[in-house]
Write an enzyme that holds these catalytic residues in place. Structure first.
Site, PDB file in Angstrom:
ATOM      1  N   LYS A  82      -3.469   2.117  -2.462  1.00 18.35           N
ATOM      2  CA  LYS A  82      -3.135   3.265  -1.626  1.00 18.35           C
ATOM      3  C   LYS A  82      -4.175   3.354  -0.504  1.00 18.35           C
ATOM      4  CE  LYS A  82      -1.608   7.244  -0.215  1.00 18.35           C
ATOM      5  NZ  LYS A  82      -0.329   7.325   0.520  1.00 18.35           N
TER       6      LYS A  82
ATOM      7  N   SER B 125       0.822  -1.211   0.000  1.00 16.55           N
ATOM      8  CA  SER B 125       0.000   0.000   0.000  1.00 16.55           C
ATOM      9  C   SER B 125       0.860   1.267   0.000  1.00 16.55           C
ATOM     10  CB  SER B 125      -0.893   0.002   1.237  1.00 16.55           C
ATOM     11  OG  SER B 125      -1.706   1.157   1.248  1.00 16.55           O
TER      12      SER B 125
ATOM     13  N   CYS C 244      -0.477   4.138  10.325  1.00 19.57           N
ATOM     14  CA  CYS C 244       0.153   5.222   9.562  1.00 19.57           C
ATOM     15  C   CYS C 244       0.742   6.236  10.542  1.00 19.57           C
ATOM     16  CB  CYS C 244      -0.837   5.920   8.645  1.00 19.57           C
ATOM     17  SG  CYS C 244      -0.056   7.308   7.793  1.00 19.57           S
TER      18      CYS C 244
END
Lengths: 304, 257
Positions: A47, A23, A131
């Site tokens: 993504k 990703s 993230c």
């Protein structure tokens, strides 16, 4: 008896090859059409998508570092609805498993995205709780086992797809996180996401990245990633998708031996846009050379 | 537009100024397909440097299958290319991006610093339209570009910061005079952002079209990393410098207040 099988199952997801594009480094697959046969790769991991479109972080977003790079993109993406409407119809044609990476700011939003994506053409979800570049959501859920489990349960409740939870290396004990999401119903885990880092411009006395910190990836993180995959493999029964600095077949075999059932190539795609194919070919070459016919003969077979 | 991933053999790699190099590469696939304004994303094989570097294509010879790059050593990557020798292979991805749109009218090419490199290729493509060229640099030495451009340009104007050659000052200070003295329709520019921004404002004031070639840090060069994106001022949509550009109409990139 020279047949070599590269197939592997991750939950109900059947992969013809054990190597996928990670990703954030593989777009939506089609960007690699000039460089490799997209329909022949293991899987496309999209993504990271969010409930609404995001522009990402301001300022400089990329910095090269020794044997790797930092990024602070900040989940720039068109949003889940635009993906379903405009992108998914165009990438179904590859007939390659499509794993959709999702991030959200609340447990409920993760569930809602999972429901929206419980449609034909999507094969699995990779739940991004790791993230390092966004304040809301993302890593907030990835550093607390109870939050990680809550997100996993919420996603599982709203989808029939294979659910892969992407774990962060920026934690005290990754096996604790892995066990928490396994108990909450995750079908697999993927690791590692990037390691938080920074670069400083000594002349300006300022951080080089607009977002101050970024996520480190590339060969620099490989030993860390391998260790965390190995550690996780001791802790859970669900399959692991290993990633972190994989550049060639040998790197990938290390991850398989450490306990990963499949691998993903991330930053390596930037240096070599044919990396996913080269890594796959490299695994096959290793198997041929060592008279191995099946990935089960490698996965988790590290002798310590 | 198809991108190629090839090894290019270095035919020439020579110093043309203190830290500026001219590299000629055998790269027939790139030479065949390249358009002015496009770039290549290059890497030395087995390099300690992880990422590729984007370099504008300066010259193309389709018959010989060669391209040339004119680059300045500004960091680890370019220093490494400068140290490479004839016969070595450079890993190349390209040609990348959308080049300059060739307009009908009389062209004026405005370049600053190493932004001139892709404009050499553009000047060749525009030669029948008798392009005017405005090139600026720090001093006489830095403005070595006319020797690459003179065969294509109708006239070359030079500015230097120290006045050692041509007009003393910046290109953008001299630009209005060129526009007042000549019939120019379309401006093509590449250089520092601050220069291109001023060029764009002057172009607008004089009613000329203006295309700018952008440079931004990028990791992939193929539209996946999103390191080089910005918001289009006209549509509000996100654009990628690498594959949506690097050339854009100035109005999409700059504010005009």
């Amino acid at each position: 008896m020279n047949e070599i099988s590269l197939t592997v199952d991750i939950g109900r997801l059947h992969l013809k090859k054990p190597v996928m594009g990670a990703s954030g480094t593989f777009g939506f697959g089609r960007e690699y059409e000039d460089f490799l046969a997209v329909h022949e790769i293991g899987a496309i991991v999209t993504k990271g998508l969010t409930p609404l479109p995001r522009e990402g972080n301001p300022g400089v977003r990329i910095a090269e570092t020794p044997a790797g790079m930092l990024n602070s993109i900040g989940l720039e993406n068109p949003g889940v609805d635009a993906f379903i409407r405009d992108i998914l119809p165009k990438i179904k044609k590859y007939h390659v498993p499509i794993i959709v990476n999702i991030s959200a700011g609340t447990v409920e939003d993760y569930g809602e995205m999972a429901q929206k994506l419980d449609i034909v053409g999507v094969d699995a979800l990779e739940v991004n709780i790791s993230c390092p570049n966004v304040k809301e959501g993302g890593i907030v859920f990835g550093t607390d086992p109870r939050s990680a489990a809550a997100v996993t349960s919420s996603v599982k409740k709203h989808t029939g797809k294979t659910v892969i939870v992407k774990l962060s290396p920026n934690v005290t004990d990754i096996s604790c996180m892995a066990r928490a999401v396994e108990a909450a119903g995750a079908d697999a885990v993927s690791l590692i996401n990037t390691i938080t880092g920074m670069v400083i411009d000594i002349n300006k006395r300022k951080p080089l990245l607009g977002n101050v910190t970024g996520g480190l990836s590339g060969p620099a993180v490989k030993p860390v990633a391998l260790h965390l995959v190995w550690q996780t493999a001791q802790s859970v029964k669900i399959p692991i998708i290993g990633m972190g600095g994989i550049m060639n077949g040998e790197d990938a075999v290390e991850f398989l031996l450490a306990g990963a059932s499949a691998v993903a190539v991330g930053a390596g795609n930037f240096a070599n846009p044919r990396a996913v194919k080269d890594v796959t070919d490299g695994i096959e070459k290793y198997m041929r050379k060592n008279n191995i016919h099946n990935l089960d003969e490698i996965i988790g077979k590290l002798e310590v | 537009m198809k991108k190629f991933f090839i090894e290019g053999c270095i035919l020439i790699n020579e110093k043309i100024l203190d830290d500026v190099y001219y590299m000629l590469l055998q790269a027939p696939e790139i030479a065949d397909h390249a358009e002015p304004g496009q770039f290549v994303h290059v890497k030395k094989n087995n390099s300690i440097n992880f990422l590729r570097r984007p370099l504008g294509i300066a010259e193309v010879d389709k018959k010989k299958g060669t391209i040339s790059l004119i680059y300045r050593i500004i960091g680890r990557g370019t220093a490494e290319y400068a140290a490479m020798t004839v016969g070595e292979q450079l890993s190349i991805v390209g040609p990348i991006g959308n080049g300059f749109m060739i307009k009908e009218g009389r062209p004026l090419i405005v370049g600053g610093g190493m932004g001139m490199a892709p404009l050499v290729f553009l000047a060749e493509r525009l030669q029948e339209k008798k392009p005017l060229v405005l090139v600026g640099g720090k001093n006489e030495q830095e403005v070595f570009w006319p020797k690459y451009m003179e065969k294509y340009a109708d006239k070359i104007y030079v500015t230097t910061d120290d006045g050692s050659l041509g007009f003393k000052g910046f290109t953008v200070q001299f630009l209005p005079k060129i526009l007042e003295d000549n019939a120019v329709d379309d401006i093509y520019t590449c250089g520092p952002d601050i220069m291109m921004h001023s060029v764009a404002k002057i172009a607008k004031k004089y009613g000329k079209s203006c295309q700018v070639s952008m440079e931004k840090r990028m990791a992939c060069g193929i539209g996946v990393c999103l390191g080089c994106t910005f918001t289009d001022k006209i549509t509000g949509k996100r654009r990628k410098v690498c594959v949506d550009g690097p050339v854009f109409p100035a109005e999409e990139v700059f504010d005009y207040e």
